[in-house]
Every structure is written in structure tokens, then in C-alpha cells.
Design a protein around this motif. Structure first.
Motif, short mmCIF file in Angstrom:
data_model
loop_
_atom_site.label_atom_id
_atom_site.label_comp_id
_atom_site.label_asym_id
_atom_site.label_seq_id
_atom_site.Cartn_x
_atom_site.Cartn_y
_atom_site.Cartn_z
N ASP A 141 0.83 -1.21 0.00
CA ASP A 141 0.00 0.00 0.00
C ASP A 141 0.87 1.25 0.00
N VAL A 142 1.98 1.18 0.69
CA VAL A 142 2.89 2.33 0.78
C VAL A 142 4.30 1.81 0.98
N CYS A 143 5.27 2.52 0.42
CA CYS A 143 6.69 2.19 0.60
C CYS A 143 7.44 3.40 1.12
N VAL A 144 8.39 3.13 1.99
CA VAL A 144 9.30 4.16 2.50
C VAL A 144 10.68 3.85 1.94
N ILE A 145 11.33 4.87 1.39
CA ILE A 145 12.69 4.73 0.87
C ILE A 145 13.60 5.68 1.63
N GLY A 182 12.56 9.42 2.64
CA GLY A 182 13.36 10.16 3.60
C GLY A 182 14.67 10.52 2.92
N THR A 183 14.89 11.80 2.65
CA THR A 183 16.02 12.21 1.82
C THR A 183 17.35 12.05 2.56
N CYS A 184 18.42 12.25 1.82
CA CYS A 184 19.78 11.97 2.30
C CYS A 184 20.04 12.59 3.68
N SER A 225 12.50 15.51 4.85
CA SER A 225 13.94 15.70 5.06
C SER A 225 14.33 15.17 6.43
N LEU A 226 15.45 14.45 6.46
CA LEU A 226 15.93 13.87 7.71
C LEU A 226 17.20 14.53 8.20
N GLY A 227 17.98 15.12 7.30
CA GLY A 227 19.31 15.57 7.64
C GLY A 227 19.38 16.53 8.80
N ASP A 228 18.77 17.70 8.67
CA ASP A 228 18.88 18.72 9.70
C ASP A 228 18.08 18.37 10.94
N LEU A 229 17.06 17.52 10.76
CA LEU A 229 16.30 17.06 11.93
C LEU A 229 17.20 16.31 12.89
N LEU A 230 18.03 15.44 12.34
CA LEU A 230 18.92 14.65 13.18
C LEU A 230 20.22 15.38 13.47
N GLY A 231 20.62 16.27 12.55
CA GLY A 231 21.93 16.90 12.69
C GLY A 231 22.18 17.59 14.01
N PRO A 232 21.39 18.61 14.38
CA PRO A 232 21.66 19.31 15.64
C PRO A 232 21.52 18.38 16.84
#
Length: 343
Positions: A141-145, A182-184, A225-232
């Protein structure tokens, strides 16, 4: 900086669309230094050859007896971050966290199927998509990449990387599957990588993330976007959010990413209110695609979704959904062989 990133993203996406090999964003010497630094980082971290936990199975057992509610099927594709490298329990992987959260929102069971492979680059998505679309029961039904970090560290031309991701999203959408990418992630948060290489890794990561956003939207998917969420958070609290190898996320790090992805996952399935009216108080807006992609790359947890306005897209900051306390699968399947590669 945001305008410059938007221009670079447009250039990469255009090269991807017309078959270009890649954008010369940095000189070969700079890339060589980055690769050397990342290679040294991998040598000083430990434990990253362990295979990720096998989390496939059925989640949301409390809803299994509801009549007429067949399980949703969730596919997870990508690299070691998608597979859950760095944690030891299946329930700590992003696939298990998302399946459990999706089951709670939908109030129906969710079957999880993971084809993500540690060490995968974007060229492996063709094989993974073929595998996920060949499941014996039905199309997901849905895929996450989650993909991109290995493309940066292995010098995959960005235009090729984006083209391969876009083709994967196209195939899944043509098969009737919703897609959330979920981008780089931000490679500048890897603890053993020091300045000035942290800055360089962050720049490369954000450039690819912005270009990925444009390609995914054009292919009919959504991005978070995942980068800046996890970055700090990684930078300020690396002992908590990095796993034992100081390279992959810990259980808390994966939970942070899953909380950012879950609302978009639910919206893609019609389980979340859809409203194209942006909330100015939450810094949302309808923007040109390249501008939105650049802004999203700079601020983690930002969703970018296509609208009926062509090249104008909706940039949203959805409220994060708290994950269920327990994410054990009611039924699991035989473990996969260890792929023997890392993020």
C-alpha cells in the motif's frame, strides 16, 4: 545559501531528467579528501558489520480480529539506515516503528516487508523495487525509501543518483503504491569526521537531499527531510542518538526519524487530514519546487508534497506523532542472511 542550494538542486534534477552523468559540485581533490576522512571514520568506529535485526512481520495485533480490515502492507527500501543498522532489537528499527505507528493510526494490522540492504547505493533500488513488487501476497500500500548517504561517500554522480531514485518511485507509483522518501541524511553529524570535513559532508548531503526532493515529487512521491532534523540533535547529544558504532543512529535516533516520517506516511494513505492551506505560523507555504526543496534540506522533518499548481509545491511542518510504547511484531518471518555491508 538557500537560493544557491535551489539553483544546484535544479541543475542536478535537470541533468537527471535529461540523462546527464552528474554535476561537478566539488573538485576531485575535495571529494577525495572527504572520502579519505569518511574511510578513516569507519576505521575508528566499531561494530558496524553486525547485520541489522530482522523486523518483518505483522504489527497491530490488537486490531487483527476486526472484520473487513485486511492488513496494510508497508515496504521499506534503501540502505542500512532503512534496514536499522546499529540497533539490536527488531522493534527499534525504523520499519518496525513505522509499522506499529501506522497500525495505531489506521486501527488495523500492518504487514512489514523490508528489502533495504546495508551498503546500498541508489543503483540497488531497481533490484529492491523488483523484489518488493514480486511479493506473493500483493503490492504494498505504501513504501518508504531511505537512500543517499552511500551515493555521497562513493562519489556517485548526483544526477545519476537522482535519476535512479526517480525511476524507482515511478515504478512503485505505476504499480499503485504510495511512496514516501526520507532524503539523504546529514553526513556532517558523523562523530569521527572532523572540521572542515563536517562542513563539506553537510554541504554535499544537503545538495543531494534537495535534488532528491525535486526528482521524487516529479515522480509522484512525497519527501521528508531527515538531515537537519537529526543533525543538531546528533551533534549536541551524540552518545544518545548514535548507536554503539558512533556511525549509525541508536534506537532513540531511529525513533526521532520515524516520528518525522509517520505523519507523511499516514497522509499518503488518507489517514491524516490533508489541507493545502499553509500555516504561516508554522513557516509553511506554497513555493516553487526548487525553493521548497532547498528549504526542506536545511530543516529536518519538513514534508514537501506536490499540488495541483504544477511546479509549485506545498512545504509543511507536520506535528510529529508520538510512537506507540511497544512495537513487537505479532508474527515474524525467518531471518535474512547478513548482507555484510554498512551504510
Amino acid at each position: 545559501m538557500s537560493m544557491q542550494r535551489a539553483r544546484v538542486a535544479r541543475r542536478i534534477a535537470a541533468a537527471a531528467a535529461y540523462g546527464g552523468g552528474g554535476a561537478g559540485l566539488l573538485g576531485g581533490a575535495a571529494l577525495g579528501v572527504l572520502l579519505t576522512e569518511v574511510a578513516l571514520a569507519r576505521r575508528v568506529v566499531g561494530g558496524h558489520n553486525d547485520s541489522p535485526p530482522h523486523a518483518d512481520g505483522r504489527y497491530g495485533s490488537a486490531f487483527v480480529h476486526r472484520l473487513g480490515r485486511e492488513p496494510l502492507l508497508l515496504g521499506v527500501l534503501g540502505d542500512s539506515t532503512a534496514a536499522g543498522q546499529g540497533v539490536h532489537r527488531p522493534r527499534q528499527t525504523p520499519g518496525a516503528l513505522l509499522a506499529s505507528g501506522l497500525a495505531a493510526v489506521a486501527e488495523r494490522p500492518v504487514e512489514l516487508r523490508t528489502v533495504a540492504l546495508s551498503g546500498a547505493q541508489s543503483y540497488d533500488l531497481e533490484r529492491q523495487v523488483t523484489q518488493i513488487l514480486s511479493l506473493p501476497d500483493r503490492i504494498p500500500d505504501v513504501c518508504v525509501i531511505m537512500i543517499g548517504a552511500n551515493d555521497v561517500t562513493h562519489r556517485v554522480p548526483y544526477a545519476r543518483s537522482v535519476r535512479l531514485l526517480s525511476e524507482a518511485v515511478h515504478r512503485l507509483r505505476d504499480a499503485g503504491c504510495e511512496v514516501v522518501v526520507g532524503t539523504c541524511p546529514d553526513l556532517g553529524t558523523i562523530e569521527p569526521v572532523y572540521q572542515p570535513l563536517r562542513w563539506l559532508a553537510r554541504r554535499l548531503s544537503r545538495q543531494l537531499a534537495a535534488a532528491q526532493t525535486i526528482g521524487v515529487l516529479e515522480a509522484g512521491g512525497r519527501t521528508v527531510s531527515l538531515g537537519d532534523l537529526l543533525g543538531p540533535e546528533f551533534a549536541s547529544n551524540p552518545r544518545e542518538l548514535f548507536g554503539p558504532d558512533n556511525y549509525h543512529p541508536s534506537a532513540e535516533g531511529y525513533a526521532t526519524a520515524a516520528m518525522a516520517l509517520l505523519p507523511t506516511l499516514c497522509a499518503a494513505l488518507g489517514l491524516w487530514p490533508e489541507d493545502e492551506r499553509p500555516d504561516a505560523a508554522r513557516r509553511e507555504g506554497i513555493l516553487p519546487v526548487a525553493t521548497a526543496a532547498a528549504q526542506a534540506a536545511a530543516e529536518g522533518g519538513t514534508e514537501v508534497t506536490a499540488t495541483a499548481r504544477g511546479r509549485w509545491v506545498l512545504l509543511k511542518h507536520r506535528k510529529r506523532r508520538r510512537l506507540p510504547a511497544h512495537t513487537e511484531a505479532a508474527e515474524t518471518h525467518p531471518a535474512r542472511p547478513a548482507p555484510g555491508r554498512t551504510l
